[in-house]
Write a protein that holds these residues in place. Sequence first.
Motif, mmCIF file in Angstrom:
data_model
loop_
_atom_site.group_PDB
_atom_site.id
_atom_site.type_symbol
_atom_site.label_atom_id
_atom_site.label_comp_id
_atom_site.label_asym_id
_atom_site.label_seq_id
_atom_site.Cartn_x
_atom_site.Cartn_y
_atom_site.Cartn_z
ATOM 1 N N PHE A 54 0.833 -1.209 0.000
ATOM 2 C CA PHE A 54 0.000 0.000 0.000
ATOM 3 C C PHE A 54 0.861 1.250 0.000
ATOM 4 O O PHE A 54 0.590 2.206 -0.730
ATOM 5 C CB PHE A 54 -0.945 0.016 1.202
ATOM 6 C CG PHE A 54 -1.643 1.334 1.343
ATOM 7 C CD1 PHE A 54 -2.586 1.736 0.407
ATOM 8 C CD2 PHE A 54 -1.333 2.193 2.377
ATOM 9 C CE1 PHE A 54 -3.212 2.967 0.519
ATOM 10 C CE2 PHE A 54 -1.959 3.424 2.497
ATOM 11 C CZ PHE A 54 -2.904 3.810 1.565
ATOM 12 N N ASP A 55 1.907 1.282 0.814
ATOM 13 C CA ASP A 55 2.729 2.479 0.951
ATOM 14 C C ASP A 55 4.209 2.098 1.080
ATOM 15 O O ASP A 55 4.736 2.010 2.184
ATOM 16 C CB ASP A 55 2.279 3.278 2.178
ATOM 17 C CG ASP A 55 3.033 4.591 2.345
ATOM 18 O OD1 ASP A 55 3.793 4.973 1.426
ATOM 19 O OD2 ASP A 55 2.874 5.228 3.397
ATOM 20 N N PRO A 56 4.876 1.883 -0.054
ATOM 21 C CA PRO A 56 6.292 1.495 -0.008
ATOM 22 C C PRO A 56 7.188 2.543 0.643
ATOM 23 O O PRO A 56 8.281 2.227 1.107
ATOM 24 C CB PRO A 56 6.677 1.302 -1.474
ATOM 25 C CG PRO A 56 5.414 1.237 -2.227
ATOM 26 C CD PRO A 56 4.362 1.922 -1.405
ATOM 27 N N ALA A 57 6.724 3.793 0.704
ATOM 28 C CA ALA A 57 7.519 4.860 1.322
ATOM 29 C C ALA A 57 7.294 4.910 2.826
ATOM 30 O O ALA A 57 7.865 5.765 3.503
ATOM 31 C CB ALA A 57 7.175 6.199 0.697
ATOM 32 N N ALA A 58 6.473 4.012 3.345
ATOM 33 C CA ALA A 58 6.202 3.896 4.783
ATOM 34 C C ALA A 58 5.703 5.195 5.409
ATOM 35 O O ALA A 58 6.032 5.526 6.534
ATOM 36 C CB ALA A 58 7.442 3.390 5.511
ATOM 37 N N GLY B 53 7.101 13.328 1.279
ATOM 38 C CA GLY B 53 8.149 13.718 0.348
ATOM 39 C C GLY B 53 8.919 12.540 -0.215
ATOM 40 O O GLY B 53 9.765 12.689 -1.079
ATOM 41 N N ARG B 54 8.610 11.364 0.284
ATOM 42 C CA ARG B 54 9.291 10.162 -0.184
ATOM 43 C C ARG B 54 8.275 9.331 -0.960
ATOM 44 O O ARG B 54 7.218 8.990 -0.460
ATOM 45 C CB ARG B 54 9.803 9.377 1.016
ATOM 46 C CG ARG B 54 10.627 8.178 0.671
ATOM 47 C CD ARG B 54 11.228 7.611 1.952
ATOM 48 N NE ARG B 54 11.568 6.225 1.745
ATOM 49 C CZ ARG B 54 11.767 5.352 2.707
ATOM 50 N NH1 ARG B 54 11.643 5.724 3.960
ATOM 51 N NH2 ARG B 54 12.076 4.122 2.435
ATOM 52 N N SER B 55 8.607 9.008 -2.184
ATOM 53 C CA SER B 55 7.698 8.239 -3.027
ATOM 54 C C SER B 55 8.478 7.126 -3.704
ATOM 55 O O SER B 55 9.594 7.335 -4.160
ATOM 56 C CB SER B 55 7.070 9.157 -4.077
ATOM 57 O OG SER B 55 6.258 8.415 -4.937
ATOM 58 N N PRO C 163 14.009 -0.590 3.864
ATOM 59 C CA PRO C 163 14.625 -0.257 5.168
ATOM 60 C C PRO C 163 13.567 0.197 6.174
ATOM 61 O O PRO C 163 12.686 0.986 5.843
ATOM 62 C CB PRO C 163 15.591 0.868 4.840
ATOM 63 C CG PRO C 163 15.133 1.430 3.539
ATOM 64 C CD PRO C 163 14.413 0.324 2.809
ATOM 65 N N ALA C 164 13.663 -0.329 7.357
ATOM 66 C CA ALA C 164 12.746 0.069 8.426
ATOM 67 C C ALA C 164 13.089 1.459 8.906
ATOM 68 O O ALA C 164 14.256 1.841 8.970
ATOM 69 C CB ALA C 164 12.835 -0.925 9.582
ATOM 70 N N LEU C 165 12.071 2.229 9.249
ATOM 71 C CA LEU C 165 12.291 3.597 9.698
ATOM 72 C C LEU C 165 12.295 3.710 11.216
ATOM 73 O O LEU C 165 12.787 4.667 11.764
ATOM 74 C CB LEU C 165 11.187 4.502 9.136
ATOM 75 C CG LEU C 165 11.136 4.567 7.613
ATOM 76 C CD1 LEU C 165 9.939 5.369 7.180
ATOM 77 C CD2 LEU C 165 12.418 5.150 7.062
ATOM 78 N N ASP C 166 11.732 2.703 11.898
ATOM 79 C CA ASP C 166 11.573 2.833 13.328
ATOM 80 C C ASP C 166 12.333 1.797 14.143
ATOM 81 O O ASP C 166 12.112 1.657 15.327
ATOM 82 C CB ASP C 166 10.095 2.782 13.704
ATOM 83 C CG ASP C 166 9.452 1.469 13.291
ATOM 84 O OD1 ASP C 166 10.097 0.666 12.593
ATOM 85 O OD2 ASP C 166 8.293 1.255 13.676
#
Length: 111
Positions: A32-36, A40-42, A106-109
Motif C-alpha cells: 500500500f505504501d512502499p515509502a512507509a 516527500g518520499r515516493s 529499510p525500516a524507519l523505526d
Amino acid sequence: MFQEDKSLQIHEISKLKPTHFADLIRAAQLIFDPAAGVSGRSKQVDWQEFGIPDPVARNLKVLGQEYRYASPHVPADIVWSKLTPQTRIWFIENKDELWRIEEAFPALDED
C-alpha cells in the motif's frame, strides 16, 4: 470460540501460522505504501519483480490500506476473509518468502 475454530480450520487446511498472517499484513502495508508514510518520499515498485501478480498486489494493497497503522497481528480468519481466491493461493505458495518483501525496504523505526 467461533473465531478460534475458524482459525484452526484455516491452519489445518493451509498450514498457515499466525506468523505467516503477520508477515502478510506487513507485506500488504508496504504494498500500500512502499515509502512507509514518509512525506516527500515516493517509491514506485514493480511488485511482479517480487513474484506478486498484479491482481494479488491490488488485493494486498487494499488490505494494506485497511490495516495501514495496525499491528500486523490481525486474526487469521479476518485476514483470510479479505483475500481473493487468487491471493489465497499465492499466499499459501509464498508464505515462507513474505519476509523478503519487508527486508527489501529499510525500516524507519527500528533501533
